[in-house]
Scaffold this motif. Structure first.
Motif, mmCIF file in Angstrom:
data_model
loop_
_atom_site.group_PDB
_atom_site.id
_atom_site.type_symbol
_atom_site.label_atom_id
_atom_site.label_comp_id
_atom_site.label_asym_id
_atom_site.label_seq_id
_atom_site.Cartn_x
_atom_site.Cartn_y
_atom_site.Cartn_z
ATOM 1 N N GLY A 8 0.777 -1.232 0.000
ATOM 2 C CA GLY A 8 0.000 0.000 0.000
ATOM 3 C C GLY A 8 0.806 1.277 0.000
ATOM 4 O O GLY A 8 0.238 2.369 -0.085
ATOM 5 N N GLY A 9 2.125 1.175 0.110
ATOM 6 C CA GLY A 9 2.940 2.380 0.082
ATOM 7 C C GLY A 9 2.960 3.007 -1.297
ATOM 8 O O GLY A 9 2.461 2.436 -2.278
ATOM 9 N N GLY A 10 3.532 4.192 -1.373
ATOM 10 C CA GLY A 10 3.631 4.873 -2.662
ATOM 11 C C GLY A 10 3.951 6.332 -2.500
ATOM 12 O O GLY A 10 4.316 6.779 -1.406
ATOM 13 N N LEU A 11 3.795 7.057 -3.596
ATOM 14 C CA LEU A 11 4.049 8.497 -3.619
ATOM 15 C C LEU A 11 2.711 9.228 -3.534
ATOM 16 O O LEU A 11 1.778 8.916 -4.288
ATOM 17 N N VAL A 12 2.632 10.191 -2.628
ATOM 18 C CA VAL A 12 1.399 10.947 -2.455
ATOM 19 C C VAL A 12 1.756 12.400 -2.182
ATOM 20 O O VAL A 12 2.817 12.688 -1.609
ATOM 21 N N GLU A 13 0.886 13.297 -2.598
ATOM 22 C CA GLU A 13 1.128 14.718 -2.366
ATOM 23 C C GLU A 13 0.780 15.090 -0.928
ATOM 24 O O GLU A 13 -0.057 14.434 -0.290
ATOM 25 N N PRO A 14 1.382 16.146 -0.409
ATOM 26 C CA PRO A 14 1.005 16.616 0.931
ATOM 27 C C PRO A 14 -0.503 16.859 1.019
ATOM 28 O O PRO A 14 -1.113 17.396 0.085
ATOM 29 N N GLY A 15 -1.072 16.413 2.137
ATOM 30 C CA GLY A 15 -2.513 16.513 2.324
ATOM 31 C C GLY A 15 -3.275 15.303 1.844
ATOM 32 O O GLY A 15 -4.474 15.176 2.108
ATOM 33 N N MET A 78 -3.877 6.522 6.735
ATOM 34 C CA MET A 78 -3.101 7.745 6.930
ATOM 35 C C MET A 78 -3.753 8.882 6.149
ATOM 36 O O MET A 78 -3.852 8.815 4.923
ATOM 37 N N ASP A 79 -4.179 9.893 6.858
ATOM 38 C CA ASP A 79 -4.797 11.072 6.241
ATOM 39 C C ASP A 79 -3.933 12.301 6.479
ATOM 40 O O ASP A 79 -3.106 12.335 7.387
ATOM 41 N N ASN A 80 -4.191 13.333 5.661
ATOM 42 C CA ASN A 80 -3.474 14.610 5.791
ATOM 43 C C ASN A 80 -1.965 14.377 5.913
ATOM 44 O O ASN A 80 -1.311 14.890 6.820
ATOM 45 N N LEU A 81 -1.435 13.626 4.984
ATOM 46 C CA LEU A 81 -0.021 13.276 5.032
ATOM 47 C C LEU A 81 0.858 14.500 4.840
ATOM 48 O O LEU A 81 0.518 15.435 4.092
ATOM 49 N N LYS A 82 2.000 14.456 5.527
ATOM 50 C CA LYS A 82 2.965 15.554 5.492
ATOM 51 C C LYS A 82 4.301 15.033 4.982
ATOM 52 O O LYS A 82 4.594 13.839 5.113
ATOM 53 N N PRO A 83 5.136 15.916 4.437
ATOM 54 C CA PRO A 83 6.450 15.455 3.961
ATOM 55 C C PRO A 83 7.245 14.720 5.047
ATOM 56 O O PRO A 83 7.988 13.774 4.726
ATOM 57 N N GLU A 84 7.071 15.120 6.291
ATOM 58 C CA GLU A 84 7.816 14.461 7.370
ATOM 59 C C GLU A 84 7.306 13.053 7.682
ATOM 60 O O GLU A 84 7.896 12.347 8.512
#
Length: 114
Positions: A8-15, A78-84
């Protein structure tokens, strides 16, 4: 043998949002406590969430852990993901009543970037 496999991992934009899954095999799923850890580049591994609904301060209110015992699967929503939040996320399982029990999945990469 005990196996834990994350996906389920991957690349996602912030938010954005992602849901990680961890499928267990080779053991009685309900006899294990399950956790999500992560390791960010250059940092120590940290506990993100446990199935007792304990969360790291940095993710509380944004991440939610759940498990479906009949499917031998644990999730990390995981919601509202942040770069950190960028890290390799690991599923961890420990047999209840066995202090030496400690099993890990291979990890799944989560990258939060625009």
């Amino acid at each position: 043998q005990v196996q834990l496999v994350e996906s389920g991992g991957g690349l996602v934009e912030p938010g954005g949002s992602l849901t990680l899954s961890c499928v267990g095999s080779g053991f009685v799923f309900t006899r294990f406590r399950l956790n999500w850890f992560r390791r960010a580049p250059g940092k120590e591994r940290e506990l993100v969430a446990s199935d007792s609904s304990t969360y790291a301060d940095s993710v509380r209110g944004r991440f939610h852990i759940s498990r479906e015992n009949d499917k031998s699967t644990m999730y990390l929503i995981m919601d509202n993901l942040k770069p950190e939040d960028t890290a390799v996320y690991y599923c961890n399982g420990r047999e209840i009543g066995n202090p030496t029990s400690d099993y890990w999945g291979q990890g799944t990469q989560v990258t939060v970037s625009s």
